[in-house]
Write a protein that holds these residues in place. Structure first.
Motif, mmCIF file in Angstrom:
data_model
loop_
_atom_site.group_PDB
_atom_site.id
_atom_site.type_symbol
_atom_site.label_atom_id
_atom_site.label_comp_id
_atom_site.label_asym_id
_atom_site.label_seq_id
_atom_site.Cartn_x
_atom_site.Cartn_y
_atom_site.Cartn_z
ATOM 1 N N VAL A 288 0.857 -1.190 0.000
ATOM 2 C CA VAL A 288 0.000 0.000 0.000
ATOM 3 C C VAL A 288 0.889 1.234 0.000
ATOM 4 N N HIS A 289 0.597 2.157 -0.922
ATOM 5 C CA HIS A 289 1.323 3.415 -1.012
ATOM 6 C C HIS A 289 0.348 4.567 -0.811
ATOM 7 N N LEU A 290 0.676 5.485 0.073
ATOM 8 C CA LEU A 290 -0.107 6.707 0.246
ATOM 9 C C LEU A 290 0.612 7.832 -0.486
ATOM 10 N N ILE A 291 -0.029 8.368 -1.535
ATOM 11 C CA ILE A 291 0.537 9.499 -2.274
ATOM 12 C C ILE A 291 0.023 10.785 -1.634
ATOM 13 N N PHE A 292 0.894 11.458 -0.904
ATOM 14 C CA PHE A 292 0.551 12.699 -0.210
ATOM 15 C C PHE A 292 0.988 13.834 -1.128
ATOM 16 N N GLY A 293 0.065 14.272 -1.992
ATOM 17 C CA GLY A 293 0.412 15.281 -2.993
ATOM 18 C C GLY A 293 -0.536 16.460 -2.945
ATOM 19 N N VAL A 294 -0.002 17.663 -2.991
ATOM 20 C CA VAL A 294 -0.839 18.859 -2.965
ATOM 21 C C VAL A 294 -1.661 18.934 -4.244
ATOM 22 N N THR A 295 -2.683 19.764 -4.214
ATOM 23 C CA THR A 295 -3.504 19.968 -5.407
ATOM 24 C C THR A 295 -2.631 20.490 -6.547
ATOM 25 N N GLY A 296 -2.753 19.847 -7.726
ATOM 26 C CA GLY A 296 -1.967 20.275 -8.884
ATOM 27 C C GLY A 296 -0.591 19.678 -8.951
ATOM 28 N N ASP A 418 -3.037 -10.239 -3.606
ATOM 29 C CA ASP A 418 -1.636 -9.865 -3.850
ATOM 30 C C ASP A 418 -1.528 -8.716 -4.851
ATOM 31 N N ALA A 419 -2.268 -7.661 -4.600
ATOM 32 C CA ALA A 419 -2.276 -6.498 -5.481
ATOM 33 C C ALA A 419 -1.666 -5.298 -4.768
ATOM 34 N N THR A 420 -1.413 -4.259 -5.547
ATOM 35 C CA THR A 420 -0.880 -2.997 -5.019
ATOM 36 C C THR A 420 -2.020 -2.001 -4.857
ATOM 37 N N VAL A 421 -1.967 -1.201 -3.792
ATOM 38 C CA VAL A 421 -2.972 -0.165 -3.547
ATOM 39 C C VAL A 421 -2.301 1.198 -3.563
ATOM 40 N N LEU A 422 -2.907 2.150 -4.288
ATOM 41 C CA LEU A 422 -2.476 3.545 -4.250
ATOM 42 C C LEU A 422 -3.581 4.354 -3.601
ATOM 43 N N LEU A 423 -3.292 5.000 -2.488
ATOM 44 C CA LEU A 423 -4.215 5.916 -1.834
ATOM 45 C C LEU A 423 -3.698 7.322 -2.099
ATOM 46 N N GLY A 424 -4.530 8.158 -2.724
ATOM 47 C CA GLY A 424 -4.082 9.498 -3.064
ATOM 48 C C GLY A 424 -4.860 10.563 -2.332
ATOM 49 N N SER A 425 -4.182 11.611 -1.879
ATOM 50 C CA SER A 425 -4.872 12.706 -1.196
ATOM 51 C C SER A 425 -3.927 13.887 -0.999
ATOM 52 N N TYR A 434 -1.154 7.628 9.788
ATOM 53 C CA TYR A 434 -0.593 6.875 10.923
ATOM 54 C C TYR A 434 -0.031 5.533 10.447
ATOM 55 N N ASN A 435 -0.731 4.874 9.536
ATOM 56 C CA ASN A 435 -0.242 3.595 9.003
ATOM 57 C C ASN A 435 1.097 3.768 8.286
ATOM 58 N N CYS A 436 1.324 4.959 7.714
ATOM 59 C CA CYS A 436 2.637 5.233 7.107
ATOM 60 C C CYS A 436 3.703 5.398 8.192
ATOM 61 N N LEU A 437 3.336 6.078 9.260
ATOM 62 C CA LEU A 437 4.309 6.332 10.331
ATOM 63 C C LEU A 437 4.759 5.056 11.020
ATOM 64 N N VAL A 438 3.851 4.064 11.125
ATOM 65 C CA VAL A 438 4.205 2.812 11.801
ATOM 66 C C VAL A 438 4.729 1.755 10.831
ATOM 67 N N GLY A 439 4.848 2.128 9.543
ATOM 68 C CA GLY A 439 5.465 1.220 8.581
ATOM 69 C C GLY A 439 4.528 0.279 7.861
ATOM 70 N N LYS A 440 3.220 0.384 8.075
ATOM 71 C CA LYS A 440 2.284 -0.492 7.354
ATOM 72 C C LYS A 440 2.145 -0.069 5.893
ATOM 73 N N TYR A 441 2.138 1.242 5.645
ATOM 74 C CA TYR A 441 2.029 1.786 4.298
ATOM 75 C C TYR A 441 3.324 2.508 3.953
ATOM 76 N N SER A 442 3.547 2.650 2.653
ATOM 77 C CA SER A 442 4.685 3.437 2.168
ATOM 78 C C SER A 442 4.186 4.857 1.853
ATOM 79 N N LEU A 443 4.899 5.866 2.296
ATOM 80 C CA LEU A 443 4.506 7.258 2.075
ATOM 81 C C LEU A 443 5.280 7.832 0.899
ATOM 82 N N ILE A 444 4.548 8.317 -0.101
ATOM 83 C CA ILE A 444 5.148 8.973 -1.267
ATOM 84 C C ILE A 444 4.729 10.440 -1.224
ATOM 85 N N ARG A 445 5.693 11.325 -1.051
ATOM 86 C CA ARG A 445 5.369 12.753 -0.965
ATOM 87 C C ARG A 445 5.501 13.421 -2.336
#
Length: 624
Positions: A288-296, A418-425, A434-445
């Motif tokens: 699981v990857h969390l894409i932490f991206g600003v608008t635009g 066994d798939a990949t998840v992209l969470l974008g916001s 929080y899941n990124c901070l504890v290592g469950k998810y990967s954080l992409i800035r």
């Protein structure tokens, strides 16, 4: 010969599953995912096959299933574990979980019928004329075993009085594919016979040779419609062609709302994000990857290229969005770049359209499914990537039964398959961060906007210093006028529908409330009715207050409908449109408004939260 035993989840409010035997006359194959009709007590029930029971040795007598109700499986084998998790985690019967997940056009409807008893016949003679009970009993007597469209409470009351005998019936309401007439040339046709045909007949044969995959009705653009069916019948009588009926699936893909601009190069942060996502896709495991991206910041382009990577690896993609109107917009962008292997799936499609899209997925004709919450249940056998855009949005929580959180459920389905998840916001939820901070998810800035564009200037206006009762500040009106003079566009956002937000008694101050939800009703000027935005209850304006009996009412507040009317009065030269749940009820209306706004046929777009998410309008320079 050993009989095969299957595990079935019945579509009833029962949490356990049941075992049945497959009849010997059915083909020997895996029936996981198929819908079945089974005997259940003294009635018939719809069920779904979850797999084969391997431990049964015939020591317990089991009943046979009655019938297979669909030619193709409704869901894949991997989805069985997903449905089991949903049932256990959200505490809802698995059969009803599945029934709510698949399109209604594939289901079987259950309803009650009734017949009159001797006691009921006597009641007809004794009840006063015009009474509701007497009229209902007369209808049941004249329409035995017809569907009862009355509340279950009334059926039980009539049964308890001994006036009727009610019975639960099951009827197939499967929405079959649309059938069209096709024609094809017979293989035995020789050149000599062709010379004997008229020019019109030869033209039809030429069309069938080049466009034989099209229904006859679509060839009418080349030959007059009234002539083409006559020519088909004539050539069929001569034994030159043969006609047949075959299913066709309706193309519901939306029009291309925006011009497609493919960037010549990616920003460094986009390349870094795709590099990390590519590694996960190639690894083939769950991540699981969390894409932490600003608008635009270019998250949509990352989504597209990630989907393309998954497709190039032979995997399939689900893209979940918070708004149906946004799903239509994104689907048009993806379809323009990926072609017809893209499907759209959401609750505003008709039963026939949902059936067609579902069958395309089942038949393997789709690589990418785009939609709202319900797209999560798409039956894709090679699922490799799930994208959840605006993952923080509260609309991902299903507020009706069965309750579930689509973002969290998407993570579980990906883990099972066994798939990949992209969470974008741009503003991630606390849980995901929080899941990124504890290592469950990967954080992409992705902190930078494309081409290092600056964030827009923001200005807060204190409405206490404006004219009493005014909706717009003078600063906003002057900014809109400047925008119009510069030939730019403006979006006005207000997350409240209707004209007046409250309709209340002047004497006691009590607002008119919904009898079901106990919330204040909203007044809609176009309908001239008060409406509940939760359950849909509506009524005319009352003459008296239900609390104190006063006849005098006052209105308070404003919604998008009033904003549209007052703005049109202030700026008569502006081209204005409103986009909310009231204005886009008609099919295709949302796409039509977005298309007009993109083509600059509109100057100002007023709307609720559906106008604020994920769109790219180059000429919009002001948001209020």
């Amino acid at each position: 010969m050993k009989r095969r035993c299957i595990r079935v989840a019945v579509a009833l409010p029962i949490r356990k599953t049941f075992s049945y035997i497959i009849p010997e006359d059915l083909p020997d194959k895996d029936y996981t995912g198929y819908g079945v009709l089974v005997p259940f007590g003294n009635q018939k029930a719809v069920g779904f096959v979850l797999g084969e029971e391997m431990g049964w040795q015939g020591e317990v007598e089991l009943k046979e299933i009655i019938d297979i109700i669909n030619p193709e499986p409704f869901f894949t084998k991997k989805m069985v574990r997903f449905f089991e998790w949903l049932s256990e985690y959200y505490f809802y019967p698995i059969g009803e979980v599945i029934q709510n997940a698949i399109p209604s056009g594939l289901n079987i409807s259950r309803f009650f019928t009734a017949t009159i008893t001797k006691k009921g016949q006597k009641a007809i003679d004794e009840l006063p004329e015009g009474s509701k009970e007497r009229d209902l009993l007369i209808w049941i007597r004249e329409n035995p075993r017809e569907r009862l469209n009355i509340p279950l409470r009334i059926i039980h009351e009539l049964q308890e009085k001994g006036w009727i005998k009610a019975k639960r019936e099951i009827r197939r309401k499967e929405k079959g594919p649309l059938m069209r007439k096709f024609a094809r040339i017979k293989a035995s046709l020789d050149t000599y016979r062709l010379k004997e045909l008229s020019k019109e007949e030869q033209k039809l044969l030429s069309l069938l040779n080049t466009k034989g995959d099209k229904p006859v009705c679509e060839l009418s653009r080349y030959i007059k419609k009234k002539d083409i069916y006559y020519l088909v019948r004539r050539l069929e009588k001569k034994g030159i062609i043969e006609s047949f009926d075959a299913p066709v699936y309706k193309d519901i893909s939306g029009e291309i709302i925006a011009p497609i601009i493919i960037p010549e190069r990616l920003e460094k942060q986009q390349e870094q994000a795709l590099s990390e996502i590519s590694g996960s896709l190639k690894g083939g495991g769950f991540s699981v990857h969390l894409i932490f991206g600003v608008t635009g910041s270019g998250k949509t382009e990352v989504y597209f290229r990630a989907a393309q990577m998954a497709m190039d690896m032979g995997r399939q993609v689900i893209i979940i969005l918070p708004e149906i109107s946004l799903a239509n917009y994104i689907e048009s962008l993806f379809r323009a770049r990926l072609g017809d292997r893209v499907a759209i799936y959401h609750s505003r499609l008709s039963p026939g359209e949902r059936y067609d899209q579902w069958m395309r997925m089942v038949k393997g004709e789709v690589d990418v499914v785009i939609g709202a919450r319900s797209a999560l249940f798409s039956p894709l056998p090679r699922l490799g990537l799930i994208i959840v855009d605006e993952e923080h949005d509260p609309s991902y929580k299903q507020e009706a039964i069965p309750y579930y959180q689509a973002r969290d459920s998407a993570v579980v389905r990906a883990q099972i398959e066994d798939a990949t998840v992209l969470l974008g916001s741009g503003t991630p939820s606390v849980q995901s961060y929080y899941n990124c901070l504890v290592g469950k998810y990967s954080l992409i800035r992705m902190p930078e906007r494309i081409d290092n564009r600056p964030l827009p200037e923001m200005e807060v206006v204190d409405m206490r210093y404006e004219s009493p009762g005014s909706i717009f500040s003078q600063r906003l009106i002057s900014a809109i006028r400047e925008d119009l003079e510069a030939k730019n566009q403006c979006i006005l956002f207000l997350n409240k529908r209707g004209f007046y937000r409250l309709y209340m008694c002047r004497r006691c101050g009590r607002p008119v409330r919904c009898p079901n939800c106990e919330v204040s009703l909203v007044y809609h000027m176009k309908e001239k009715r008060l409406r509940c935005h939760y359950c849909g209850y509506h009524r005319e304006r009352p003459e008296r207050c239900s609390s104190c009996g006063a006849r005098v009412f006052r209105t308070v507040g404003f919604g998008t409908e009033r904003v549209e009317r007052e703005l049109a009065g202030l700026l008569p030269e502006a081209r204005i449109a409103r986009m909310d749940a009231d204005s886009i009820r008609r099919k295709g209306r949302a796409s039509h408004i977005l298309r007009r706004f993109m083509d600059h046929e509109l100057d100002i777009l007023i709307g609720t939260q559906m106008v604020t998410k994920g769109y790219h309008f180059p000429l919009v320079t002001l948001v209020g």
